[in-house]
Structure formats: C-alpha cells, structure tokens
Design a protein around this motif. Structure first.
Motif, PDB file in Angstrom:
ATOM      1  N   ASP A 104       0.948  -1.052  -0.007  1.00 62.85           N
ATOM      2  CA  ASP A 104      -0.131   0.031   0.062  1.00 62.85           C
ATOM      3  C   ASP A 104       0.763   1.094  -0.075  1.00 62.85           C
ATOM      4  OD1 ASP A 104      -2.662   1.366   0.523  1.00 62.85           O
ATOM      5  OD2 ASP A 104      -1.602   2.140   2.263  1.00 62.85           O
ATOM      6  N   VAL A 106       0.502   4.460   0.566  1.00 62.95           N
ATOM      7  CA  VAL A 106       0.679   5.493   1.506  1.00 62.95           C
ATOM      8  C   VAL A 106       0.953   4.826   2.873  1.00 62.95           C
ATOM      9  CG1 VAL A 106      -0.929   6.818   3.236  1.00 62.95           C
ATOM     10  CG2 VAL A 106      -1.289   6.693   0.908  1.00 62.95           C
ATOM     11  N   THR A 127       0.567  10.059 -10.358  1.00 62.71           N
ATOM     12  CA  THR A 127      -0.358   9.077  -9.736  1.00 62.71           C
ATOM     13  C   THR A 127      -0.053   8.939  -8.238  1.00 62.71           C
ATOM     14  OG1 THR A 127      -1.114   8.075 -11.761  1.00 62.71           O
ATOM     15  CG2 THR A 127      -1.667   6.939  -9.627  1.00 62.71           C
ATOM     16  N   ILE A 128       1.095   8.895  -8.132  1.00 63.96           N
ATOM     17  CA  ILE A 128       1.849   8.764  -6.763  1.00 63.96           C
ATOM     18  C   ILE A 128       1.681  10.164  -5.844  1.00 63.96           C
ATOM     19  CG2 ILE A 128       4.057   8.923  -5.200  1.00 63.96           C
ATOM     20  CD1 ILE A 128       4.850   6.416  -6.993  1.00 63.96           C
ATOM     21  N   SER A 130      -0.703  12.293  -6.430  1.00 60.55           N
ATOM     22  CA  SER A 130      -1.946  12.500  -6.225  1.00 60.55           C
ATOM     23  C   SER A 130      -2.590  11.556  -5.042  1.00 60.55           C
ATOM     24  CB  SER A 130      -3.039  12.236  -7.532  1.00 60.55           C
ATOM     25  OG  SER A 130      -2.932  10.998  -7.757  1.00 60.55           O
ATOM     26  N   GLN A 131      -1.811  10.713  -4.564  1.00 60.43           N
ATOM     27  CA  GLN A 131      -2.256   9.757  -3.561  1.00 60.43           C
ATOM     28  C   GLN A 131      -1.466  10.199  -2.256  1.00 60.43           C
ATOM     29  OE1 GLN A 131      -2.262   5.609  -4.373  1.00 60.43           O
ATOM     30  NE2 GLN A 131      -1.896   6.053  -6.402  1.00 60.43           N
ATOM     31  N   ASP A 159      -8.220  14.461  -9.039  1.00 63.60           N
ATOM     32  CA  ASP A 159      -9.003  13.810  -8.254  1.00 63.60           C
ATOM     33  C   ASP A 159      -8.742  14.074  -6.591  1.00 63.60           C
ATOM     34  OD1 ASP A 159     -10.528  12.766 -10.170  1.00 63.60           O
ATOM     35  OD2 ASP A 159      -9.172  10.897 -10.438  1.00 63.60           O
TER      36      ASP A 159
END
Length: 185
Positions: A104, A106, A127-128, A130-131, A159
């Motif tokens: 995971d 995070v 993508t990383i 944004s997470q 997002d």
C-alpha cells in the motif's frame, strides 16, 4: 525523519503530461543556463521515487549511451542514486540500485519516511503525487513551469479530494522561459 519532495515539470496550463501521456515537451527549452541548473540539481543526492510508468520511462533513457553523452553528470547521478519504484504489476526492477515496493503506497511511504537516511524525491509520477498529497506525506514541491500550453493532459493533482494550501519559498526565472517554483506544505 526523512523529508519527501516532488520535482516535476508542468505546462502553463498545469499539466505534467500531455494528452498522449508524454513529457517530451519538457525538454524543448534547453540552453546552457538551464542545463547548468539541471546538472547542479542532480548533485543534491537523496533517494528517488517513481511510479511504474515514470520508472520505465527513466530506465529506458538514463542508462543509455545517448543520455551519458547528452547530460553526463545527470546520467551518472540518475543511474547511481538509490531508487524506489512502486508497482503492483512489475515482477522486478532491474535498473541499478532500485528496490521494488508492491505494498500500500501511503502506509509504505509512512514507513520510508521513518527510516534513517537521505531525503526522498518523487520525480514525475503524478499518480503517486495525487495519492500522497491528501495524506499530507509530501513536505515540498518543486515545479518547473515550462512556457508551453498543452490544451489537454493530466495534472499531478487529479481527483484531489480537498484543497491543498502551499507556501512559496523560492522562485527562479531562466532565460529559456522556464520558471522554477519551490513550495512547502
């Protein structure tokens, strides 16, 4: 505790990749002043972090003779610095000094930040970003704003569930039109 920062190129309209997922436009504004900055920035060290797509793009370029000829100092650093790639689909990471993490994102980044060692820099890998941004795991952002309007593409903050407030710490304009903006959270 290790710090986590982002280094990424963006267009004037805020995209880090164009509508085809490419970043080749970010190399269009080369000149001696800019190339010197890039070489000096590469001397900073640390551990590099990538998502699979950016990792495969970087792995396909930096170990090549062309990269070593075009930007020898940067190629040497990119090839020898320790690297982390997050991927659920890769079975192995073969680029020199790379470790593959499949867990995971995070929770794994929280663990990485608690380890002793050099700071970590995310390169590309929207993508990383944004997470990790909403999880408040990123300490600083360094954006290279390129003098180009793409009209479409993808933003690093795709997002994002909440507003992200940043504080400008430094800015530098280059003769080629690039502007480097450094923000802290």
């Amino acid at each position: 505790m290790r710090k986590l920062s982002v280094f990424n190129h963006i267009s004037l309209d805020g995209y880090f990749v164009d509508k085809n997922g490419q970043m080749s436009w970010a190399k269009a504004h080369q000149d001696p002043e800019w190339n010197s900055f890039v070489a000096d920035n590469a001397k900073g060290g640390g551990e590099l972090m990538f998502g699979r797509v950016t990792y495969q793009m970087m792995e396909g370029f930096w170990p090549t003779p062309m990269a070593k000829e075009m930007m020898p100092e940067v190629a040497e650093r990119m090839n020898n610095l320790p690297k982390i790639v997050f991927s659920r689909s890769l079975d192995s990471a073969t680029w020199n000094n790379t470790r593959l993490i499949k867990g995971d994102l995070v929770s794994e980044v929280r663990k990485l930040k608690e380890e002793s060692g050099d700071d970590i820099v995310i390169m590309g890998s929207g993508t990383i970003v944004s997470q990790l941004a909403p999880a408040k795991l990123i300490n600083s952002y360094q954006f290279v704003v390129n003098p180009i309007v793409l009209g479409a593409g993808r933003t690093m903050f795709q997002d994002l569930p909440n507003q992200l407030n940043l504080t400008l710490k430094e800015s530098r304009a280059f003769g080629n039109g690039n502007v480097v903006l450094t923000y802290e959270t």
